[in-house]
Write an enzyme that holds these catalytic residues in place. Structure first.
Site, PDB file in Angstrom:
ATOM      1  CG  HIS A 156      41.145  42.304  42.517  1.00 20.37           C
ATOM      2  ND1 HIS A 156      40.737  41.506  43.421  1.00 20.37           N
ATOM      3  CD2 HIS A 156      40.803  43.597  43.039  1.00 20.37           C
ATOM      4  CE1 HIS A 156      40.191  41.965  44.382  1.00 20.37           C
ATOM      5  NE2 HIS A 156      40.154  43.324  44.191  1.00 20.37           N
ATOM      6  CG  ASP A 191      37.823  40.173  37.587  1.00 20.27           C
ATOM      7  OD1 ASP A 191      36.672  40.475  37.425  1.00 20.27           O
ATOM      8  OD2 ASP A 191      38.696  40.333  38.476  1.00 20.27           O
ATOM      9  CD  GLN A 210      36.561  47.683  39.085  1.00 24.81           C
ATOM     10  OE1 GLN A 210      35.701  48.930  39.117  1.00 24.81           O
ATOM     11  NE2 GLN A 210      36.649  47.768  40.471  1.00 24.81           N
ATOM     12  CE  LYS A 226      34.159  45.442  43.064  1.00 28.35           C
ATOM     13  NZ  LYS A 226      35.244  46.216  43.558  1.00 28.35           N
ATOM     14  CB  CYS A 239      43.061  43.587  45.713  1.00 27.63           C
ATOM     15  SG  CYS A 239      42.144  43.830  47.492  1.00 27.63           S
TER      16      CYS A 239
HETATM   17  N1  PMP Z   1      38.206  41.726  40.148  1.00 27.98           N
HETATM   18  C1  PMP Z   1      38.372  43.131  40.196  1.00 27.98           C
HETATM   19  C2  PMP Z   1      39.033  43.831  39.039  1.00 27.98           C
HETATM   20  C3  PMP Z   1      37.893  44.064  41.257  1.00 27.98           C
HETATM   21  O1  PMP Z   1      38.043  45.394  40.846  1.00 27.98           O
HETATM   22  C4  PMP Z   1      37.474  43.642  42.304  1.00 27.98           C
HETATM   23  C5  PMP Z   1      36.777  44.498  43.542  1.00 27.98           C
HETATM   24  N2  PMP Z   1      37.988  45.481  43.752  1.00 27.98           N
HETATM   25  C6  PMP Z   1      37.330  42.028  42.575  1.00 27.98           C
HETATM   26  C7  PMP Z   1      37.881  41.313  41.557  1.00 27.98           C
HETATM   27  C8  PMP Z   1      36.510  41.616  43.773  1.00 27.98           C
HETATM   28  O2  PMP Z   1      35.252  41.902  43.704  1.00 27.98           O
HETATM   29  P1  PMP Z   1      34.304  41.579  45.073  1.00 27.98           P
HETATM   30  O3  PMP Z   1      35.300  42.268  46.346  1.00 27.98           O
HETATM   31  O4  PMP Z   1      33.142  42.232  44.976  1.00 27.98           O
HETATM   32  O5  PMP Z   1      34.399  40.152  45.141  1.00 27.98           O
END
Ligand code: PMP
Length: 410
Positions: free
Chosen positions: A121, A200, A203, A226, A364
């Protein structure tokens, strides 16, 4: 025990109609819905205990401090950290990863390498890219095999052996492909080469059991929103020795032990990373979310995610004109696909008219999609309150949409 979708009654938002149809919420990878227990924890805090923490000597401040620290303790227990001092409150995964990239990054030496995977991401890519540019570090990517998203594991040893990799940062579960990475093996190979591992878990936290000691990572990041918690609160787990070693990320109130006009000294971790007023109510809401998820059972949630993910993947893949992404086998509850001859936004707007909430775009994950030769995808992502019946309703609308647009492959 009752089927987990019966927990739906705790989510008032899910019982509404959207555009005249019962809401089908399939955008859980972006953010999950909140149960009444979390909403109540937030409002109870504001109704009875709201005050700033740590600095006060009055009853409300003490109460707020106690609730906040209980939350830290709960999170430590939830991810099997050695203690609450390994839990840093942040505003989300993005901030947690920026913190590691910036603070740990300041200890790296020029020409050392950072390894990421091709499926990261932007939150786990851009902070490292910026760091590499500023400090003359080298960036490497562990490639995926194909659009199913399996990592080329055989390349890992080779990359570690031939480059001076200092940090390996990777996602546990891909937010686009739905692939579940072998997080324990990845960390163990990194450890064998003396490489620091950063996971990370945006998810995966709240979707499957996270045991940082079993995983063997040095850092792990996730977001409250999440996993049934509020927005604005996230976590950075760091091994105690690392949190002691790396410098603060931001400076200001609360993190200082002593300050005079010429210099300052920091508190011990985790407080040295928590400059300014924390999202207190949100941290307390996150504790309520963890209590709620634990009452269901993370193993049950993980199984449901995998079953509904596989069911949806097989149904969606059987449609004409659909190019599905991610693994054919075991997968998380995230299914992305593109459609020959139709932009994802048209498909999503069509589904929205029938109350179905999906997400479209690059998620993203721009570099990953470019590598796969795709601009954007439709993404359906599930949580424990989603049912197979909802997937079937979605399939009916998806078929209607493909017929409506008279796609040539139909
Ligand atoms: N890493 C992953 C794999 C994600 O899916 C996301 C959110 N889509 C993020 C990082 C970023 O999370 P946040 O927007 O809550 O900071």
């Amino acid at each position: 025990m009752e089927p987990i979708e019966t927990f739906r009654k705790d989510f008032p938002i899910l019982s509404q109609r959207v555009n005249g149809y019962p809401l089908v919420y399939f955008d859980n990878a972006a953010t999950t819905q909140k149960p009444r227990q979390v909403i109540d924890a937030l409002s109870n805090f504001f109704l009875s205990s709201n005050a700033n923490v740590h600095r006060g000597l009055h009853e409300l401040s003490n109460r707020a401090t106690e609730l906040l620290e209980e939350s830290r303790q709960k999170i430590a227990h939830f991810i099997h950290a050695q203690g609450p001092e390994e839990i840093v409150f942040t505003k989300g995964t993005t901030e947690s990863l920026n913190l590691v990239a910036s603070s740990l990054g300041s200890l790296l030496k020029p020409a050392e390498g950072i390894l990421l995977t091709e499926m990261e991401h932007h939150s786990n890519l851009i902070p490292w890219q910026q760091l590499a540019k500023q400090r003359g570090l080298r960036l490497f990517y562990l490639p995926i095999k194909d659009k199913e998203g399996g990592l080329q594991m055989e390349k890992l040893e080779e990359i570690f052996t031939h480059n001076r990799i200092a940090v390996f940062s990777f996602t546990h579960v891909s937010n686009t492909l739905g692939v579940i990475n072998p997080v324990e093996s990845l960390c163990s190979i990194a450890r064998k080469h003396g490489v620091i591992s950063v996971v990370d878990a945006a998810q995966s936290a709240g979707h499957r059991l996270i045991d940082v000691q079993k995983i063997g990572c040095d850092f792990l990041a996730f977001s409250g929103h999440k996993m049934c918690g509020p927005t604005g609160i996230g976590v950075l787990y760091g091994k105690k020795e690392w949190l002691e070693k790396i410098p603060p990320y931001q400076f200001g109130g609360n993190m200082v032990l002593e300050a005079d006009f010429s210099d300052s000294r920091w508190k011990d971790p985790p407080h040295k990373f928590e400059a300014g007023t924390l999202p207190i109510a949100e941290a307390i809401g996150l504790k309520a979310a963890i209590d709620y998820l634990c009452q269901i059972g993370l193993d049950k949630i993980a199984l449901h995610d995998e079953q509904i993910g596989s069911y949806a993947y097989s149904k969606i893949s059987s449609l004409p004109c659909i190019i599905p992404l991610g693994p054919k086998g075991r997968r998380a509850g995230i299914v992305s696909f593109s459609i020959k001859g139709l932009h994802p936004h048209d498909f999503i707007s069509f589904c929205d008219r029938y109350g179905i909430a999906l997400r479209g775009g690059h998620h993203c994950n721009k570099p990953l999609l470019s590598k796969l030769g795709i601009d954007s995808t439709v993404r359906a992502s599930f949580y424990f309150y989603n049912t197979q019946n909802e997937v079937d309703q979605f399939m009916e609308i998806a078929e209607k949409c493909l017929r409506f647009f008279k796609l040539p492959c139909n």
